[in-house]
Scaffold this motif. Structure first.
Motif, mmCIF file in Angstrom:
data_model
loop_
_atom_site.group_PDB
_atom_site.id
_atom_site.type_symbol
_atom_site.label_atom_id
_atom_site.label_comp_id
_atom_site.label_asym_id
_atom_site.label_seq_id
_atom_site.Cartn_x
_atom_site.Cartn_y
_atom_site.Cartn_z
ATOM 1 N N LYS A 2 0.832 -1.189 0.000
ATOM 2 C CA LYS A 2 0.000 0.000 0.000
ATOM 3 C C LYS A 2 0.876 1.252 0.000
ATOM 4 C CE LYS A 2 -4.082 1.877 2.330
ATOM 5 N NZ LYS A 2 -5.067 1.649 3.393
ATOM 6 N N LEU A 3 0.584 2.162 -0.930
ATOM 7 C CA LEU A 3 1.390 3.365 -1.092
ATOM 8 C C LEU A 3 0.579 4.615 -0.784
ATOM 9 C CD1 LEU A 3 2.989 2.522 -4.569
ATOM 10 C CD2 LEU A 3 3.826 1.869 -2.303
ATOM 11 N N LEU A 4 1.276 5.640 -0.277
ATOM 12 C CA LEU A 4 0.691 6.965 -0.123
ATOM 13 C C LEU A 4 1.369 7.891 -1.126
ATOM 14 C CD1 LEU A 4 -1.122 9.030 1.310
ATOM 15 C CD2 LEU A 4 0.729 9.363 2.984
ATOM 16 N N VAL A 5 0.591 8.426 -2.057
ATOM 17 C CA VAL A 5 1.100 9.355 -3.063
ATOM 18 C C VAL A 5 0.666 10.764 -2.681
ATOM 19 C CG1 VAL A 5 0.974 10.075 -5.482
ATOM 20 C CG2 VAL A 5 1.094 7.636 -4.908
ATOM 21 N N VAL A 6 1.630 11.663 -2.536
ATOM 22 C CA VAL A 6 1.352 13.050 -2.151
ATOM 23 C C VAL A 6 1.803 13.944 -3.308
ATOM 24 C CG1 VAL A 6 1.616 14.799 -0.370
ATOM 25 C CG2 VAL A 6 1.892 12.378 0.226
ATOM 26 N N GLU A 7 0.860 14.434 -4.074
ATOM 27 C CA GLU A 7 1.161 15.217 -5.279
ATOM 28 C C GLU A 7 0.012 16.180 -5.527
ATOM 29 O OE1 GLU A 7 2.221 17.138 -8.156
ATOM 30 O OE2 GLU A 7 3.712 15.542 -7.824
ATOM 31 N N ASP A 8 0.314 17.496 -5.579
ATOM 32 C CA ASP A 8 -0.758 18.473 -5.719
ATOM 33 C C ASP A 8 -1.214 18.679 -7.164
ATOM 34 O OD1 ASP A 8 1.705 19.765 -6.328
ATOM 35 O OD2 ASP A 8 0.727 21.705 -6.091
ATOM 36 N N HIS A 9 -0.412 18.250 -8.126
ATOM 37 C CA HIS A 9 -0.805 18.384 -9.528
ATOM 38 C C HIS A 9 -1.804 17.271 -9.862
ATOM 39 C CE1 HIS A 9 -0.539 18.317 -13.928
ATOM 40 N NE2 HIS A 9 -0.028 19.552 -13.839
ATOM 41 N N ARG A 10 -3.048 17.654 -10.128
ATOM 42 C CA ARG A 10 -4.116 16.674 -10.246
ATOM 43 C C ARG A 10 -3.864 15.642 -11.342
ATOM 44 N NH1 ARG A 10 -10.153 18.862 -10.772
ATOM 45 N NH2 ARG A 10 -9.277 19.743 -12.691
ATOM 46 N N LEU A 12 -0.983 14.644 -12.761
ATOM 47 C CA LEU A 12 0.112 13.742 -12.422
ATOM 48 C C LEU A 12 -0.301 12.800 -11.303
ATOM 49 C CD1 LEU A 12 2.971 12.723 -12.686
ATOM 50 C CD2 LEU A 12 3.747 14.640 -11.247
ATOM 51 N N ARG A 13 -1.049 13.324 -10.325
ATOM 52 C CA ARG A 13 -1.533 12.466 -9.234
ATOM 53 C C ARG A 13 -2.390 11.326 -9.787
ATOM 54 N NH1 ARG A 13 -3.707 16.194 -6.537
ATOM 55 N NH2 ARG A 13 -5.923 15.845 -6.937
ATOM 56 N N GLY A 14 -3.250 11.658 -10.734
ATOM 57 C CA GLY A 14 -4.085 10.629 -11.346
ATOM 58 C C GLY A 14 -3.287 9.625 -12.149
ATOM 59 N N LEU A 15 -2.292 10.105 -12.898
ATOM 60 C CA LEU A 15 -1.457 9.208 -13.690
ATOM 61 C C LEU A 15 -0.663 8.253 -12.796
ATOM 62 C CD1 LEU A 15 -0.090 11.672 -16.401
ATOM 63 C CD2 LEU A 15 -1.672 9.774 -16.784
ATOM 64 N N LEU A 16 -0.105 8.798 -11.720
ATOM 65 C CA LEU A 16 0.641 7.959 -10.777
ATOM 66 C C LEU A 16 -0.254 6.897 -10.152
ATOM 67 C CD1 LEU A 16 2.861 10.623 -8.982
ATOM 68 C CD2 LEU A 16 3.724 8.575 -10.138
ATOM 69 N N PRO A 102 10.257 16.165 -15.442
ATOM 70 C CA PRO A 102 9.338 15.062 -15.737
ATOM 71 C C PRO A 102 10.086 13.725 -15.720
ATOM 72 C CG PRO A 102 9.985 16.132 -17.764
ATOM 73 C CD PRO A 102 10.623 16.921 -16.651
ATOM 74 N N PHE A 103 9.367 12.629 -15.565
ATOM 75 C CA PHE A 103 10.010 11.322 -15.489
ATOM 76 C C PHE A 103 9.174 10.290 -16.235
ATOM 77 C CE2 PHE A 103 7.452 12.121 -11.711
ATOM 78 C CZ PHE A 103 6.582 11.042 -11.704
ATOM 79 N N ASP A 104 9.809 9.180 -16.567
ATOM 80 C CA ASP A 104 9.144 8.070 -17.237
ATOM 81 C C ASP A 104 8.502 7.161 -16.190
ATOM 82 O OD1 ASP A 104 8.885 6.278 -19.801
ATOM 83 O OD2 ASP A 104 9.707 4.957 -18.251
ATOM 84 N N MET A 105 7.231 6.802 -16.396
ATOM 85 C CA MET A 105 6.500 6.013 -15.407
ATOM 86 C C MET A 105 7.129 4.642 -15.190
ATOM 87 S SD MET A 105 3.909 7.395 -13.857
ATOM 88 C CE MET A 105 2.968 8.921 -13.959
ATOM 89 N N ALA A 106 7.577 3.991 -16.254
ATOM 90 C CA ALA A 106 8.170 2.661 -16.117
ATOM 91 C C ALA A 106 9.461 2.720 -15.308
ATOM 92 C CB ALA A 106 8.420 2.057 -17.500
#
Length: 234
Positions: A2-10, A12-16, A102-106
């Motif tokens: 289980k991960l906690l993702v903290v990102e204010d950019h909506r 990018l948050r959704g993509l992550l 920016p970064f690559d998701m993989a």
């Protein structure tokens, strides 16, 4: 995990969240530092993905709070701050890795998995019980060497039960481990998941059974031991 993702950019948050959930993680995603602190106060997480540029506080304050938790929670920092002193401050502040936007998701997923392997003491890559084997890295499940097809949450459930065997997995722990906080989970959903995994193990020829412990949860038992218990009780 289980991960906690903290990102204010909506976006990018959704993509992550989408990418990590497809990769087999349960994800809680929040947009502010205070929301992150509140989430860590009420739930356990296996890792933190943290943007430093938050609207209400510096991400370093969240990282500092993470370091005070009784259980080690690894952290990957996401930031557009490219200055060397910023990277050094983040790593010295307890971050386990530092990813520039920016970064690559993989690539990000690969780095996350590397951090999890390191910080969880190189948790076993292969879990076995009876003729059932589970490969943590690939999430491949086999019975006597033959693969069986498990959906994401079925694989997460089997992994959790194998890790705690021979102990009982408490129902509430399963809810916390398999589902994000935002998801509505019913008792029937857990029971349906258990039923599907039980059927797939049986149909695949596994000599491992899922035993229901009334009022508590579930545990894995070897079929031979279950038969001996039944004979003893009769």
């Amino acid at each position: 995990m289980k991960l906690l993702v903290v990102e204010d950019h909506r976006e990018l948050r959704g993509l992550l969240s989408t990418h990590l959930e497809r990769a087999g993680f349960a994800v809680d995603a929040v947009a502010s530092g205070q929301a992150a602190l509140d989430a860590m106060a009420v739930a356990g997480f296996d890792a933190l993905v943290l943007d430093l540029g938050l609207p209400d506080m510096d991400g370093m304050a969240v990282l500092a709070a993470c370091q005070k938790l009784p259980r080690k929670m690894p952290c990957i920092v996401l930031t557009a701050r490219d200055a060397l002193d910023c990277r050094i401050a983040g790593l010295n502040g307890g971050a386990d890795d530092y990813v520039l936007k920016p970064f690559d998701m993989a690539e990000f997923e690969a780095r996350l998995r590397a951090v999890l392997r390191r910080t969880h003491g190189m948790r076993e890559n292969r879990l076995e019980l009876g003729n059932v084997a589970f490969e943590s890295a690939s999430r491949l499940t086999t019975v006597q060497g033959h693969p069986i097809d498990l959906l994401r949450r079925e694989a997460m459930l089997l992994e959790e039960m194998l890790r705690v065997w021979p102990r009982i997995v408490i129902k509430e722990r399963l809810e916390e481990h398999l589902y994000a906080t935002r998801e509505s989970v019913t008792l029937n959903a857990i029971e349906a998941l258990i039923s599907r995994l039980r059927r797939k193990l049986r149909d695949g020829g596994a000599n491992v059974l899922i035993d229901t412990v009334r009022g508590l949860g579930y545990r894995l038992v070897l079929a031979e031991e279950a038969r001996r218990d039944d004979e003893h009780q009769s």
